[in-house]
Design a protein around this motif. Structure first.
Motif, PDB file in Angstrom:
ATOM      1  N   PRO A   1      27.860  17.216 -26.246  1.00  0.00           N
ATOM      2  CA  PRO A   1      27.205  18.521 -26.062  1.00  0.00           C
ATOM      3  C   PRO A   1      27.308  18.997 -24.626  1.00  0.00           C
ATOM      4  CG  PRO A   1      25.596  16.760 -26.351  1.00  0.00           C
ATOM      5  CD  PRO A   1      26.913  16.167 -26.670  1.00  0.00           C
ATOM      6  N   ARG A   2      27.390  20.302 -24.463  1.00  0.00           N
ATOM      7  CA  ARG A   2      27.517  20.870 -23.118  1.00  0.00           C
ATOM      8  C   ARG A   2      26.244  20.678 -22.321  1.00  0.00           C
ATOM      9  NH1 ARG A   2      31.451  25.763 -22.965  1.00  0.00           N
ATOM     10  NH2 ARG A   2      30.393  25.990 -20.969  1.00  0.00           N
ATOM     11  N   GLU A   3      25.110  20.834 -22.979  1.00  0.00           N
ATOM     12  CA  GLU A   3      23.846  20.628 -22.275  1.00  0.00           C
ATOM     13  C   GLU A   3      23.563  19.136 -22.206  1.00  0.00           C
ATOM     14  OE1 GLU A   3      20.729  22.818 -24.039  1.00  0.00           O
ATOM     15  OE2 GLU A   3      21.704  24.761 -23.766  1.00  0.00           O
ATOM     16  N   ARG A   4      23.143  18.688 -21.038  1.00  0.00           N
ATOM     17  CA  ARG A   4      22.897  17.270 -20.890  1.00  0.00           C
ATOM     18  C   ARG A   4      21.532  17.024 -20.275  1.00  0.00           C
ATOM     19  NH1 ARG A   4      23.824  15.315 -15.702  1.00  0.00           N
ATOM     20  NH2 ARG A   4      24.868  16.730 -14.257  1.00  0.00           N
ATOM     21  N   TYR A   5      21.182  15.763 -20.205  1.00  0.00           N
ATOM     22  CA  TYR A   5      19.888  15.373 -19.660  1.00  0.00           C
ATOM     23  C   TYR A   5      19.864  15.545 -18.147  1.00  0.00           C
ATOM     24  CZ  TYR A   5      19.028  13.174 -24.207  1.00  0.00           C
ATOM     25  OH  TYR A   5      18.845  12.949 -25.544  1.00  0.00           O
ATOM     26  N   ALA A   6      18.664  15.569 -17.600  1.00  0.00           N
ATOM     27  CA  ALA A   6      18.528  15.592 -16.146  1.00  0.00           C
ATOM     28  C   ALA A   6      19.110  14.310 -15.561  1.00  0.00           C
ATOM     29  CB  ALA A   6      17.056  15.718 -15.770  1.00  0.00           C
ATOM     30  N   PRO A   7      19.634  14.358 -14.320  1.00  0.00           N
ATOM     31  CA  PRO A   7      20.292  13.181 -13.743  1.00  0.00           C
ATOM     32  C   PRO A   7      19.440  11.918 -13.773  1.00  0.00           C
ATOM     33  CG  PRO A   7      20.728  15.108 -12.396  1.00  0.00           C
ATOM     34  CD  PRO A   7      19.738  15.538 -13.432  1.00  0.00           C
ATOM     35  N   GLY A   8      18.159  12.022 -13.442  1.00  0.00           N
ATOM     36  CA  GLY A   8      17.293  10.846 -13.442  1.00  0.00           C
ATOM     37  C   GLY A   8      17.130  10.257 -14.827  1.00  0.00           C
ATOM     38  N   ALA A   9      16.974  11.128 -15.828  1.00  0.00           N
ATOM     39  CA  ALA A   9      16.810  10.655 -17.205  1.00  0.00           C
ATOM     40  C   ALA A   9      18.095  10.007 -17.702  1.00  0.00           C
ATOM     41  CB  ALA A   9      16.410  11.825 -18.108  1.00  0.00           C
ATOM     42  N   LEU A  10      19.216  10.601 -17.342  1.00  0.00           N
ATOM     43  CA  LEU A  10      20.496  10.047 -17.780  1.00  0.00           C
ATOM     44  C   LEU A  10      20.748   8.680 -17.131  1.00  0.00           C
ATOM     45  CD1 LEU A  10      22.644  11.080 -19.721  1.00  0.00           C
ATOM     46  CD2 LEU A  10      23.930  11.927 -17.752  1.00  0.00           C
ATOM     47  N   LEU A  11      20.353   8.536 -15.872  1.00  0.00           N
ATOM     48  CA  LEU A  11      20.496   7.248 -15.201  1.00  0.00           C
ATOM     49  C   LEU A  11      19.671   6.176 -15.908  1.00  0.00           C
ATOM     50  CD1 LEU A  11      21.529   5.505 -12.864  1.00  0.00           C
ATOM     51  CD2 LEU A  11      19.598   6.343 -11.497  1.00  0.00           C
ATOM     52  N   ARG A  12      18.437   6.520 -16.284  1.00  0.00           N
ATOM     53  CA  ARG A  12      17.597   5.549 -16.992  1.00  0.00           C
ATOM     54  C   ARG A  12      18.205   5.179 -18.342  1.00  0.00           C
ATOM     55  NH1 ARG A  12      13.674   8.871 -14.611  1.00  0.00           N
ATOM     56  NH2 ARG A  12      13.463  10.148 -16.499  1.00  0.00           N
ATOM     57  N   LEU A  13      18.791   6.147 -19.026  1.00  0.00           N
ATOM     58  CA  LEU A  13      19.439   5.858 -20.305  1.00  0.00           C
ATOM     59  C   LEU A  13      20.676   4.980 -20.119  1.00  0.00           C
ATOM     60  CD1 LEU A  13      19.115   9.376 -21.973  1.00  0.00           C
ATOM     61  CD2 LEU A  13      17.977   7.260 -22.701  1.00  0.00           C
ATOM     62  N   ALA A  14      21.397   5.208 -19.037  1.00  0.00           N
ATOM     63  CA  ALA A  14      22.577   4.374 -18.752  1.00  0.00           C
ATOM     64  C   ALA A  14      22.163   2.926 -18.526  1.00  0.00           C
ATOM     65  CB  ALA A  14      23.315   4.917 -17.533  1.00  0.00           C
ATOM     66  N   VAL A  15      21.080   2.709 -17.789  1.00  0.00           N
ATOM     67  CA  VAL A  15      20.567   1.355 -17.574  1.00  0.00           C
ATOM     68  C   VAL A  15      20.154   0.733 -18.905  1.00  0.00           C
ATOM     69  CG1 VAL A  15      18.723   0.000 -16.525  1.00  0.00           C
ATOM     70  CG2 VAL A  15      19.862   1.797 -15.199  1.00  0.00           C
ATOM     71  N   THR A  16      19.534   1.531 -19.760  1.00  0.00           N
ATOM     72  CA  THR A  16      19.119   1.036 -21.078  1.00  0.00           C
ATOM     73  C   THR A  16      20.320   0.580 -21.894  1.00  0.00           C
ATOM     74  OG1 THR A  16      17.176   2.497 -21.108  1.00  0.00           O
ATOM     75  CG2 THR A  16      17.967   1.682 -23.239  1.00  0.00           C
ATOM     76  N   VAL A  17      21.409   1.343 -21.836  1.00  0.00           N
ATOM     77  CA  VAL A  17      22.634   0.968 -22.556  1.00  0.00           C
ATOM     78  C   VAL A  17      23.140  -0.389 -22.068  1.00  0.00           C
ATOM     79  CG1 VAL A  17      25.072   1.540 -22.874  1.00  0.00           C
ATOM     80  CG2 VAL A  17      23.331   3.320 -23.121  1.00  0.00           C
ATOM     81  N   VAL A  18      23.185  -0.573 -20.757  1.00  0.00           N
ATOM     82  CA  VAL A  18      23.684  -1.839 -20.206  1.00  0.00           C
ATOM     83  C   VAL A  18      22.770  -2.987 -20.608  1.00  0.00           C
ATOM     84  CG1 VAL A  18      24.228  -3.117 -18.098  1.00  0.00           C
ATOM     85  CG2 VAL A  18      24.849  -0.697 -18.297  1.00  0.00           C
ATOM     86  N   ARG A  19      21.467  -2.778 -20.525  1.00  0.00           N
ATOM     87  CA  ARG A  19      20.518  -3.808 -20.951  1.00  0.00           C
ATOM     88  C   ARG A  19      20.785  -4.230 -22.395  1.00  0.00           C
ATOM     89  NH1 ARG A  19      15.850  -5.426 -18.813  1.00  0.00           N
ATOM     90  NH2 ARG A  19      14.920  -4.422 -16.982  1.00  0.00           N
ATOM     91  N   ALA A  20      20.982  -3.241 -23.252  1.00  0.00           N
ATOM     92  CA  ALA A  20      21.190  -3.532 -24.676  1.00  0.00           C
ATOM     93  C   ALA A  20      22.495  -4.293 -24.891  1.00  0.00           C
ATOM     94  CB  ALA A  20      21.190  -2.235 -25.478  1.00  0.00           C
ATOM     95  N   LEU A  21      23.536  -3.942 -24.146  1.00  0.00           N
ATOM     96  CA  LEU A  21      24.821  -4.623 -24.304  1.00  0.00           C
ATOM     97  C   LEU A  21      24.765  -6.062 -23.800  1.00  0.00           C
ATOM     98  CD1 LEU A  21      27.267  -1.763 -23.207  1.00  0.00           C
ATOM     99  CD2 LEU A  21      26.898  -2.619 -25.527  1.00  0.00           C
ATOM    100  N   VAL A  22      24.026  -6.305 -22.734  1.00  0.00           N
ATOM    101  CA  VAL A  22      23.897  -7.663 -22.205  1.00  0.00           C
ATOM    102  C   VAL A  22      23.035  -8.513 -23.133  1.00  0.00           C
ATOM    103  CG1 VAL A  22      22.967  -9.057 -20.310  1.00  0.00           C
ATOM    104  CG2 VAL A  22      24.267  -6.983 -19.808  1.00  0.00           C
ATOM    105  N   GLY A  23      22.009  -7.898 -23.739  1.00  0.00           N
ATOM    106  CA  GLY A  23      21.122  -8.635 -24.633  1.00  0.00           C
ATOM    107  C   GLY A  23      20.417  -9.763 -23.901  1.00  0.00           C
ATOM    108  N   SER A  24      20.364 -10.939 -24.518  1.00  0.00           N
ATOM    109  CA  SER A  24      19.695 -12.078 -23.899  1.00  0.00           C
ATOM    110  C   SER A  24      20.595 -12.818 -22.921  1.00  0.00           C
ATOM    111  CB  SER A  24      19.211 -13.053 -24.988  1.00  0.00           C
ATOM    112  OG  SER A  24      20.299 -13.499 -25.780  1.00  0.00           O
ATOM    113  N   GLY A  25      21.870 -12.404 -22.854  1.00  0.00           N
ATOM    114  CA  GLY A  25      22.789 -12.964 -21.870  1.00  0.00           C
ATOM    115  C   GLY A  25      23.099 -14.430 -22.098  1.00  0.00           C
ATOM    116  N   PRO A  26      23.575 -15.110 -21.080  1.00  0.00           N
ATOM    117  CA  PRO A  26      23.889 -14.546 -19.766  1.00  0.00           C
ATOM    118  C   PRO A  26      25.199 -13.763 -19.805  1.00  0.00           C
ATOM    119  CG  PRO A  26      24.516 -16.846 -19.792  1.00  0.00           C
ATOM    120  CD  PRO A  26      23.858 -16.578 -21.126  1.00  0.00           C
ATOM    121  N   GLY A  27      25.234 -12.679 -19.048  1.00  0.00           N
ATOM    122  CA  GLY A  27      26.414 -11.833 -19.043  1.00  0.00           C
ATOM    123  C   GLY A  27      26.948 -11.633 -17.644  1.00  0.00           C
ATOM    124  N   VAL A  28      28.121 -11.015 -17.573  1.00  0.00           N
ATOM    125  CA  VAL A  28      28.733 -10.659 -16.301  1.00  0.00           C
ATOM    126  C   VAL A  28      29.100  -9.184 -16.354  1.00  0.00           C
ATOM    127  CG1 VAL A  28      30.617 -11.093 -14.684  1.00  0.00           C
ATOM    128  CG2 VAL A  28      29.666 -12.990 -16.002  1.00  0.00           C
TER     129      VAL A  28
END
Length: 320
Positions: free
Chosen positions: A111-138
């Motif tokens: 979509p052309r409209e996107r989230y505010a930069p701060g909100a998008l940054l928090r969502l990006a961190v959430t994505v990484v957390r979910a992908l790492v799961g219980s780890g350990p990851g690199v």
């Protein structure tokens, strides 16, 4: 991995592997919270990626997940690192809205409209957390200097995320190679300043290390002249040294370095031997005595390490 890529990097590799926790459950070690960071800087071709690859192979236990990404070379876009990580992955179970995920993954129909930069940054961190799961990851971040500002902010944030069971590995050229040198310099300083961070800078190889790479390549010790030629062509840069080797530079220099010192008359006699002449024919051709020819032939056999006139003639043909 190509031969020679880890020469001169044993200490860095050992320190890198030590940064990986041996208990296999957390890698943010020594009692502090958040991922531990390994920051590797150096010029192009100095061996940063090779060091990362060698460390990943050496980690024990092996990481449960490796998330690796880099910038798009010609047209960097927001969240390039995360978009590269998400490419080819199943994302249906990630705990973020579909429209935000589409934007983070750089989908063409986002979509052309996107989230505010701060909100998008928090969502990006959430994505990484979910992908790492219980780890350990690199988390492997290649070429930090080429990343977009949004990715730089994300990497800086990931370095301090509480309880993220991941080792953050970052490679970068010096900030002056970046489009935004100041921002890259600040990000590197931020990463290097996190608790327990490992900071490594890879410089060029010295003559002894270049000699080791060349010996590994040709299967034996090489002459000082060949080592000097390798240094001239590569300035101790491992990638340029391996390119020179692949192009046959060492072989050519080895032949040149090993050619014996022959006098002008010896070269004339050797040329006659290569044409199959007898000593009498050589003497007649060059206007010298047969005895003198015999002395020259004896010297040629010694200098070319040949056991016969025929072998000396073959040597002349090989090195003509």
């Amino acid at each position: 991995m190509r031969p020679g890529t880890m020469v001169g990097r044993a200490a860095q590799l050992g320190e890198f592997v030590d940064a990986w926790s041996s208990d296999g459950t957390r890698v943010n070690g020594r009692g502090h919270r958040g991922p531990r960071t390994v920051m590797i800087t150096g010029a192009t071709g100095v061996g940063k990626s090779a060091l990362v690859a060698a460390a990943l192979d050496a980690f024990a236990p092996a990481p449960s997940v490796v998330l690796s990404g880099t910038a798009r070379v010609h047209t960097p876009a927001p969240y390039d690192w995360l978009a590269a990580v998400l490419t080819g992955r199943e994302t249906g179970d990630l705990p973020v809205p579909d429209d935000a995920l589409a934007w983070l993954a750089q989908h063409p129909d986002a979509p052309r409209e996107r989230y505010a930069p701060g909100a998008l940054l928090r969502l990006a961190v959430t994505v990484v957390r979910a992908l790492v799961g219980s780890g350990p990851g690199v988390l492997v971040v290649e070429d930090l200097h080429a990343l977009d500002p949004a990715s730089l902010n994300l990497i800086g944030e990931l370095a301090v995320v509480p309880d993220l069971p991941a080792l953050l590995v970052v490679t970068s050229q010096p900030p002056d190679a970046a489009v935004s040198p100041d921002m890259v310099a600040r990000t590197i300083a931020r990463l290097a300043g996190t608790p327990g961070a490992v900071r490594q800078h890879l410089g060029p190889l010295g003559p002894d290390e270049v000699a080791t790479v060349l010996a590994d390549r040709v299967g034996r010790a090489v002459a000082p002249e060949v080592v000097a030629a390798g240094m001239r062509h590569s300035d101790g840069n491992p990638y340029r040294l391996l390119e020179w080797l692949a192009a046959g530079g060492a072989a050519a220099e080895t032949v040149t370095a090993e050619l014996p010192e022959l006098t002008a008359r010896e070269l004339e006699v050797l040329s006659c031997l290569a044409e199959g002449m007898s000593n009498k024919q050589v003497a007649r051709s060059l206007g010298i005595s047969i005895r003198t020819v015999t002395v020259h032939v004896s010297n040629l056999l010694r200098k070319t390490r040949s056991t016969s006139r025929t072998e000396a003639a073959l040597w002349a043909l090989r090195h003509r």
